[in-house]
Design a protein around this motif. Structure first.
Motif, PDB file in Angstrom:
ATOM      1  N   GLU A 120      34.236  60.788  97.623  1.00 36.06           N
ATOM      2  CA  GLU A 120      34.465  59.219  97.397  1.00 36.06           C
ATOM      3  C   GLU A 120      32.999  58.682  97.975  1.00 36.06           C
ATOM      4  OE1 GLU A 120      36.828  55.557  99.404  1.00 36.06           O
ATOM      5  OE2 GLU A 120      37.604  57.406  99.607  1.00 36.06           O
ATOM      6  N   GLN A 163      35.566  59.138  90.699  1.00 41.58           N
ATOM      7  CA  GLN A 163      35.609  57.769  91.355  1.00 41.58           C
ATOM      8  C   GLN A 163      36.772  57.054  90.821  1.00 41.58           C
ATOM      9  OE1 GLN A 163      33.717  57.851  94.289  1.00 41.58           O
ATOM     10  NE2 GLN A 163      32.782  59.547  93.628  1.00 41.58           N
ATOM     11  N   GLY A 219      30.509  54.581  94.279  1.00 49.03           N
ATOM     12  CA  GLY A 219      31.767  54.999  93.419  1.00 49.03           C
ATOM     13  C   GLY A 219      32.877  54.095  93.198  1.00 49.03           C
TER      14      GLY A 219
END
Length: 660
Positions: free
Chosen positions: A420, A505, A424
């Motif tokens: 992450e 993401q 994103g």
């Protein structure tokens, strides 16, 4: 067969050899030999202006004084003149991905729609290719990012022969016409000044249907149900057939120009199964292969020390492999000597990676080619400057859009392809906003750059999201379908940060997964933002809840291998959809009352994401503790491991710990 010992000694030196290497060369070389110089580039990807991207010779960004296709042309011209003065034949080779959708590419579509001599579309990237005068180029994946028609048109106006052993050039009328004219082919033959025949053979990544948009252009010897390695092996059979055909047609020396995304594919799979190939020019992997004394751009680091690398073919013969990074930053030079009668390489006389510099303080600085400065650099810069001056907001934080890289568990470089990141999250939120959806998924491979803190411009959004991907919406998805999609996303992830463009993401949900488990059973818990638990302990617990999902048309159609079709996810056939770049631009600039950011990307909402943060949207329990109750296996062991990793990270990698 040339001596590896002699080759490695000589390869560390450029054209001016020492007396010792010259004596060794005389001792091993035949009386009649011909000298060749291969100048190679690859993965230019429309980095026309500079190594920074959209700025040129700007004091705020030192890297903008490096790169630039006009300066690259000057470096190549200087190297060519030096080699020819030494009586060498020069071949200029392009390892693919000559362009990449984005603001610099869009300049061609905006300004050159009828600019070619035939009255049709021209491209600034093609103008540069024609001026440099490449002997051949290989089809990469990005040549197909805007479909088969654009790929064919670009090849038609590139001024060179585009190669691939494993593309079906009869798939479309445009490609069939180019094939009949010899403008695209499995291989081509070129002659040296002494009449020596050299075959240039092409090979394109079997991943093409997954990572680009070739449409009707199919791959030969390809099975979509098989793995990348299996399809590489099948592709290698075609390459060998073309190598054999070229030698039967009179070629004494064979150069394989391959665009396989990672030079390890050539090293581990392709070359050990081939015979009769002398040199491989590799593209697609962006590896920086350089000798210890080669000058590098500021901030660059060698991925491989030694240009070339030597790999044995299936007969035990050494094959020289070269690659030249990406983005018009370097020109690779390989100087070889071949036997006049057999074509066998007798020595590698010299090799170097030439930096492309326009920095006045550098001894290797060059002036850019004047024709390309006027015909390419100036108009592209003018177009991009308008985008860069069109402010849409500001960001309180730097937004992480790097690819990421593998490392030690817990201290790898976090990027959009393995973790992450705050960028994103921003992009996924923009996708959700544009699709008016409950959740959104954006493949990390579609995010190509970061955004610095400060003003955010339209140009920034094009840098981040350069492709013509359209937002697609699925109105009704259930937890079982979502689990299939998410399992695909994390199937190749690892606690060491393995990188893959499929890594997703997300927006509108929180995903807890475990990379210690087998692929297909890694997703442990999924919770929607409204608190609804869809999956718990790896099992769907709420199969009745339906929700909408947005993604891009690339992944919706199976790009990066996404199994939307196999999972039975149905997308709307909307006619008013927008590109994902437009979605990001609108999300940032739209008022808060409409669900946008009101022009401000706040640190509170988009602070730096950390793979060790158990409160994130994407949590790998192999790295992060889970503060909520759960029944995930080996949790206690995981917590102990995490503590050890954090302590080790702070002591062995203080910079990484601070950055997190």
């Amino acid at each position: 067969m040339f001596s590896p010992q002699t080759s490695k000694l000589a390869a560390r030196r450029p054209l001016g050899m020492s007396a010792l290497s010259l004596a060794l060369f005389i001792a091993f070389a035949p009386a009649q030999a011909e000298k060749l110089t291969l100048l190679h580039v690859g993965d230019q990807e429309s980095w026309l202006l500079s190594a920074q991207g959209n700025l040129r010779d700007n004091a705020s960004q030192a890297i903008s004084f490096y790169g630039g296709v006009d300066r690259l042309a000057s470096v190549m011209a200087n190297a060519q003149a030096q080699a020819e003065a030494a009586g060498r034949t020069v071949l200029k080779l392009n390892a693919g991905d000559a362009f990449l959708p984005g603001p610099r590419w869009n300049a061609s579509k905006a300004l050159l729609g009828t600019a070619h001599a035939d009255g049709g579309q021209d491209f600034f990237d093609a103008i540069a290719m024609r001026h440099i005068g490449f002997h051949a180029a290989v089809f990469g994946n990005h040549e197909f990012d805007e479909g088969a028609a654009t790929a064919a048109r670009f090849a038609a106006v590139s001024g060179t022969t585009y190669l691939s052993s494993n593309l079906n050039f009869q798939s479309t009328p445009a490609f069939a016409s180019l094939a009949n004219a010899g403008r695209v082919a499995p291989y081509t033959m070129v002659s040296t000044s002494k009449g020596h025949q050299i075959a240039l053979v092409g090979a394109t990544t079997p991943l093409l249907p997954r990572i680009s948009s070739p449409g009707p252009v199919s791959l030969l010897n390809h099975d979509p149900l098989q793995s990348e390695q299996q399809n590489l092996i099948r592709m290698t059979e075609l390459v060998q057939q073309n190598v054999d055909a070229a030698r039967a047609a009179g070629a004494k020396t064979v150069v394989l120009m391959s665009h396989l995304q990672n030079w390890n594919n050539e090293r581990q799979i392709v070359i050990p199964r081939l015979q009769g190939v002398d040199v491989v020019v590799s593209g697609g992997g962006h590896e920086l292969m350089a000798d210890a004394d080669d000058r590098l751009l500021p901030g660059d680091a060698r991925a491989l020390t030694g240009h070339p690398q030597l790999v044995k073919d299936r007969t035990g013969r050494d094959v020289a492999v070269v690659t030249s990074s990406f983005g018009n930053r370097y020109v690779g030079e390989l100087n070889i000597e071949v036997d006049d009668s057999t074509g066998a390489i007798r020595a590698i006389e010299g090799s170097r990676l030439l930096r492309v510099s326009g920095n006045a303080a550098d001894a290797d600085r060059v002036q850019g080619d004047s024709f390309l400065k006027t015909s390419v650099i100036d108009p592209v810069k003018g177009y991009v400057d308008v985008l860069n001056s069109t402010r849409i907001g500001s960001s309180q934080v730097s937004l992480n859009g790097v690819r990421g890289s593998k490392g030690l568990p817990g201290s790898f470089e976090a990027g959009v392809r393995n973790s992450e990141t705050n960028l994103g999250n921003l992009v996924a939120d923009a996708m959700r906003f544009a699709g008016k959806a409950d959740v959104a998924i954006q493949n990390g491979g579609g995010i190509r750059a970061g955004i610095a803190a400060g003003d955010v411009t339209v140009g920034d959004t094009f840098n981040v999201l350069p492709f013509t991907n359209l937002v697609r919406r699925a109105p009704s998805v259930d937890a079982g379908q979502l689990k299939q999609i998410l399992e695909h996303s994390v199937a190749t992830a690892s606690a060491a940060g393995d990188v893959n463009g499929r890594f997703a993401q997300v927006s509108g949900l929180r995903v807890i997964y475990d990379t210690q488990r087998n692929a297909g059973s890694r997703v442990l818990k999924v919770t929607l933002d409204d608190g609804t638990v869809l999956i718990d302990n790896g099992v769907v617990v709420n199969g009745l809840r339906r929700f909408s999902l947005s993604t891009i048309d690339f992944t919706a159609a199976g790009g990066d291998g996404y199994p939307f079709a196999a999972a039975g996810v149905l997308f709307e056939n909307a006619v008013d959809t927008i590109t994902y770049q437009e979605a990001l631009e609108r999300f940032i600039s739209s008022p808060l009352a409409q669900g946008g950011l009101g022009g401000l990307i706040t640190a509170e909402r988009y602070g730096t994401a950390n793979p060790l943060d158990a409160a994130g949207r994407l949590v790998d329990v192999a790295l992060a503790p889970i503060p909520e109750p759960g029944t995930y296996g080996m949790m206690a062991l995981g917590l102990g491991l995490l503590g050890w990793l954090q302590r080790r990270r702070r002591t062995a990698h203080p910079a990484a710990a601070a950055a997190a």
